[in-house]
Design a protein around this motif. Structure first.
Motif, short mmCIF file in Angstrom:
data_model
loop_
_atom_site.label_atom_id
_atom_site.label_comp_id
_atom_site.label_asym_id
_atom_site.label_seq_id
_atom_site.Cartn_x
_atom_site.Cartn_y
_atom_site.Cartn_z
N TRP A 95 0.87 -1.19 0.00
CA TRP A 95 0.00 0.00 0.00
C TRP A 95 0.90 1.22 0.00
O TRP A 95 1.86 1.28 0.75
CB TRP A 95 -0.91 0.00 1.22
CG TRP A 95 -2.07 0.93 1.07
CD1 TRP A 95 -2.16 2.20 1.55
CD2 TRP A 95 -3.29 0.66 0.40
NE1 TRP A 95 -3.38 2.74 1.22
CE2 TRP A 95 -4.10 1.81 0.49
CE3 TRP A 95 -3.79 -0.44 -0.30
CZ2 TRP A 95 -5.37 1.90 -0.05
CZ3 TRP A 95 -5.06 -0.36 -0.85
CH2 TRP A 95 -5.83 0.81 -0.72
N ASP A 96 0.58 2.19 -0.82
CA ASP A 96 1.45 3.34 -1.00
C ASP A 96 0.74 4.62 -0.58
O ASP A 96 -0.49 4.69 -0.57
CB ASP A 96 1.85 3.43 -2.48
CG ASP A 96 3.13 4.21 -2.66
OD1 ASP A 96 3.06 5.44 -2.50
OD2 ASP A 96 4.16 3.60 -2.94
N SER A 97 1.52 5.64 -0.28
CA SER A 97 0.95 6.93 0.13
C SER A 97 0.20 7.60 -1.01
O SER A 97 -0.58 8.51 -0.76
CB SER A 97 2.04 7.85 0.66
OG SER A 97 3.02 8.08 -0.32
N ASP A 98 0.37 7.14 -2.24
CA ASP A 98 -0.39 7.71 -3.35
C ASP A 98 -1.83 7.19 -3.38
O ASP A 98 -2.59 7.52 -4.28
CB ASP A 98 0.30 7.48 -4.69
CG ASP A 98 0.25 6.03 -5.16
OD1 ASP A 98 -0.23 5.16 -4.40
OD2 ASP A 98 0.71 5.75 -6.29
N ALA A 99 -2.23 6.40 -2.40
CA ALA A 99 -3.60 5.90 -2.31
C ALA A 99 -4.63 7.02 -2.30
O ALA A 99 -5.77 6.81 -2.68
CB ALA A 99 -3.76 5.02 -1.07
N ILE A 100 -4.22 8.19 -1.88
CA ILE A 100 -5.16 9.32 -1.89
C ILE A 100 -5.65 9.60 -3.31
O ILE A 100 -6.75 10.13 -3.50
CB ILE A 100 -4.54 10.58 -1.24
CG1 ILE A 100 -5.64 11.61 -0.98
CG2 ILE A 100 -3.40 11.14 -2.10
CD1 ILE A 100 -5.30 12.64 0.04
N ASN A 101 -4.86 9.22 -4.31
CA ASN A 101 -5.25 9.46 -5.71
C ASN A 101 -6.46 8.65 -6.15
O ASN A 101 -7.09 8.98 -7.14
CB ASN A 101 -4.06 9.22 -6.63
CG ASN A 101 -2.96 10.21 -6.40
OD1 ASN A 101 -3.20 11.38 -6.10
ND2 ASN A 101 -1.71 9.75 -6.50
N PHE A 102 -6.75 7.57 -5.42
CA PHE A 102 -7.96 6.80 -5.74
C PHE A 102 -8.85 6.61 -4.50
O PHE A 102 -9.69 5.73 -4.46
CB PHE A 102 -7.63 5.46 -6.41
CG PHE A 102 -6.85 4.50 -5.56
CD1 PHE A 102 -7.51 3.56 -4.77
CD2 PHE A 102 -5.47 4.51 -5.57
CE1 PHE A 102 -6.80 2.66 -3.98
CE2 PHE A 102 -4.74 3.60 -4.79
CZ PHE A 102 -5.41 2.69 -4.00
N ALA A 103 -8.68 7.49 -3.50
CA ALA A 103 -9.51 7.42 -2.29
C ALA A 103 -10.96 7.76 -2.59
O ALA A 103 -11.88 7.17 -2.05
CB ALA A 103 -8.96 8.34 -1.21
N ALA A 104 -11.16 8.73 -3.48
CA ALA A 104 -12.53 9.10 -3.85
C ALA A 104 -13.09 8.05 -4.79
O ALA A 104 -12.36 7.40 -5.53
CB ALA A 104 -12.53 10.46 -4.51
N VAL A 105 -14.39 7.91 -4.77
CA VAL A 105 -15.04 6.92 -5.63
C VAL A 105 -15.51 7.59 -6.90
O VAL A 105 -16.02 8.68 -6.91
CB VAL A 105 -16.22 6.25 -4.88
CG1 VAL A 105 -16.94 5.26 -5.79
CG2 VAL A 105 -15.71 5.56 -3.64
#
Length: 191
Positions: A181-191
């Motif tokens: 899991w990477d810190s760039d997860a925010i890039n697909f946090a929104a649906v």
């Protein structure tokens, strides 16, 4: 390795939860894992600390000062860190850990678990989150998280945030084999 363990302070829970906690504590100590937990001396909190310490493990407790005033704190830990409030406690519990493990618990355990899941979804926490589903305790949570994905409140990719295991012996393998899991997860946090 340092692992944060969320667990209950109730001493009135069924013996099966204490047994699973003891097994987990021994498993962690055998792998030289330092346990970081909420600092309590009762219930599963006291059980994981006592068992780990009895077997030569290191246990760090993080306890709000108001709880220390009513003598909830464990007196024999490797280290007890007193903090201002619950918010600071939660922050320190996951600081510099290699994983989070949630044992069965009440609203406090659930609140801590949901916060760390949210932080991971946003890329602010990237370590494995393992949920010990002793005797199917977390069945409804597992179903609820899946419903959130099915109903598109979360993405399919978010299933990789957590791992459910049924037995304490599965916790360390789940940590070691958790999806990256990477810190760039925010890039697909929104649906």
């Amino acid at each position: 390795m340092r692992v944060c363990v969320y667990c209950a302070s109730s001493s009135k829970v069924d013996a099966k939860y204490f047994e699973a906690t003891k097994v987990l504590a021994k498993e962690l100590v055998a792998k030289n894992v330092t346990i970081v937990y909420g600092g309590g001396s009762h219930g599963l909190m006291g059980c994981i600390a006592d068992t780990a310490l009895e077997h030569g493990g290191k246990v760090i407790g993080v306890l709000p000062r108001f709880m220390e005033k009513v003598e909830w704190g464990h007196k024999n830990l490797t280290q007890l860190i007193l903090v201002k409030d619950m918010h600071e406690r939660k922050k320190l519990l996951i600081q510099d850990v290699d994983a989070v493990v949630a044992l069965p618990g009440g609203c406090g355990t659930l609140e801590e678990l949901m916060e760390v899941i949210t932080l991971k979804r946003l890329g602010k926490f990237t370590k494995p989150i393992v949920i010990l589903n002793t005797d199917n305790f977390y069945y409804h949570l597992k179903e609820m998280l899946q419903k959130m994905i099915d109903e598109r409140f979360m993405r399919d990719e978010h299933n990789a945030i957590w791992q459910f295991v049924d037995n304490p012996e599965e916790v360390i393998p789940a940590i070691l084999n958790a999806p990256h899991w990477d810190s760039d997860a925010i890039n697909f946090a929104a649906v």
